[in-house]
Design an enzyme around this catalytic site. Sequence first.
Site, PDB file in Angstrom:
ATOM      1  N   GLU A  31       0.834  -1.200   0.000  1.00 41.62           N
ATOM      2  CA  GLU A  31       0.000   0.000   0.000  1.00 41.62           C
ATOM      3  C   GLU A  31       0.871   1.253   0.000  1.00 41.62           C
ATOM      4  O   GLU A  31       1.757   1.410   0.840  1.00 41.62           O
ATOM      5  CB  GLU A  31      -0.908  -0.009   1.229  1.00 41.62           C
ATOM      6  N   GLU A  62      -4.526  -6.676   2.710  1.00 41.88           N
ATOM      7  CA  GLU A  62      -3.305  -7.389   3.073  1.00 41.88           C
ATOM      8  C   GLU A  62      -3.413  -8.877   2.774  1.00 41.88           C
ATOM      9  O   GLU A  62      -2.439  -9.520   2.386  1.00 41.88           O
ATOM     10  CB  GLU A  62      -2.989  -7.167   4.553  1.00 41.88           C
ATOM     11  N   PHE A  85       1.818  -1.302   8.546  1.00 46.79           N
ATOM     12  CA  PHE A  85       1.980  -1.362   9.997  1.00 46.79           C
ATOM     13  C   PHE A  85       1.951  -2.824  10.408  1.00 46.79           C
ATOM     14  O   PHE A  85       1.069  -3.573   9.971  1.00 46.79           O
ATOM     15  CB  PHE A  85       0.854  -0.621  10.719  1.00 46.79           C
ATOM     16  N   ASP A  87       0.866  -4.072  12.950  1.00 44.81           N
ATOM     17  CA  ASP A  87      -0.423  -4.364  13.588  1.00 44.81           C
ATOM     18  C   ASP A  87      -1.418  -4.987  12.616  1.00 44.81           C
ATOM     19  O   ASP A  87      -2.338  -5.698  13.032  1.00 44.81           O
ATOM     20  CB  ASP A  87      -1.038  -3.080  14.142  1.00 44.81           C
ATOM     21  N   PHE A  88      -1.248  -4.709  11.324  1.00 49.44           N
ATOM     22  CA  PHE A  88      -2.214  -5.185  10.333  1.00 49.44           C
ATOM     23  C   PHE A  88      -2.036  -6.662   9.987  1.00 49.44           C
ATOM     24  O   PHE A  88      -2.774  -7.197   9.154  1.00 49.44           O
ATOM     25  CB  PHE A  88      -2.099  -4.362   9.047  1.00 49.44           C
ATOM     26  N   HIS A 131      -1.915   0.895  15.638  1.00 57.49           N
ATOM     27  CA  HIS A 131      -0.847   1.347  14.741  1.00 57.49           C
ATOM     28  C   HIS A 131       0.478   1.556  15.460  1.00 57.49           C
ATOM     29  O   HIS A 131       1.381   2.199  14.905  1.00 57.49           O
ATOM     30  CB  HIS A 131      -1.235   2.672  14.070  1.00 57.49           C
TER      31      HIS A 131
END
Length: 333
Positions: A31, A62, A85, A87-88, A131
Amino acid sequence: MSDRQLTMSRAMVDAIAHEMREDEEVFVMGEDVADYEGIFDSTTGLREEFGYDRVMDTPISETAFIGAGVGAAQAGMRPIVELMFTDFFGVAMDQIYNNMAKNTYMSDGNVSVPMTLMTAVGGTYNDAAQHSQTLYGTFAHLPGMKVVVPSTAYDAKGLMHKAIRDDDPVVYMFHKRLMGLGWMPAPDGPKTAVPADDYTIPFGSADVKREGADVTVVTLGLHVHRALEAAEELAGDVDVEVIDLRTLVPLDTETVVESVRKTGNLVVVDEDYRSYGVTGEITARVAESALDDLSGVERVALPDVPIPYARPLENEVLPEAQDVIDAVRSLSP
């Protein structure tokens, strides 16, 4: 060494561009990696040199683009996939944990997955609980992936060259605060001299960033610089040795144990969560190998809470140099 001083983001791009010039099977996708050039400057200039066929912006899925990266790697390409990130990772857990990490084993070695999953970690700029995590231990826990965490521009380039050339999947985790962004100033230290020629840093080779005799501080990423700041503050009272792990998988246990045999005291510092993480793993390995030499242990890590959005609360939970100083002093005579 070259006199050329680079930020960590520029050093990473330097390595990626070199590998793309040398091997047409290397490409980048994720992205905002093409036109925007990465929100943390991780792909600056690549689209201009290599075009949209090799530097590809993806939809916000993702699951789709990490899965595509796994497939491309198994087909013989060497994708660099940016997970914006860390976190994703949750929405692509199946692609990462059950495909990227396991397909070589489950195919009895008939396929390899030479893929670099590049991802940003860490807090310190108030981007809240989804994030701001670090999650080194999450990726290191599951077999099948190598895990890389640079702390300087020199290491960032050498580790990136190594990651792209590796025939196994590598998770390359960079701390946002170290990248040298104008809107997120880095601490002193990550910007270093970086040779123009390519070079690699072997995985599983920790670096003693500062030698000392009284206490061993083991850490990685941003907190290498927090630890060095603490060591300078303590100089004259306590002689602190600072070890930068650089990679978690493989882990250089030998360098850590050798240091603890010398100092007798261990402080492990990490921005990941305290429970079931890096601080516990390092402490356990030292206890298994050098318990008789170990006088004291302290762990400095993120408490087991979601990272707050409010700046005073985030500052409260994230480890700082003062936390390292306090931990070292607690072990000092």
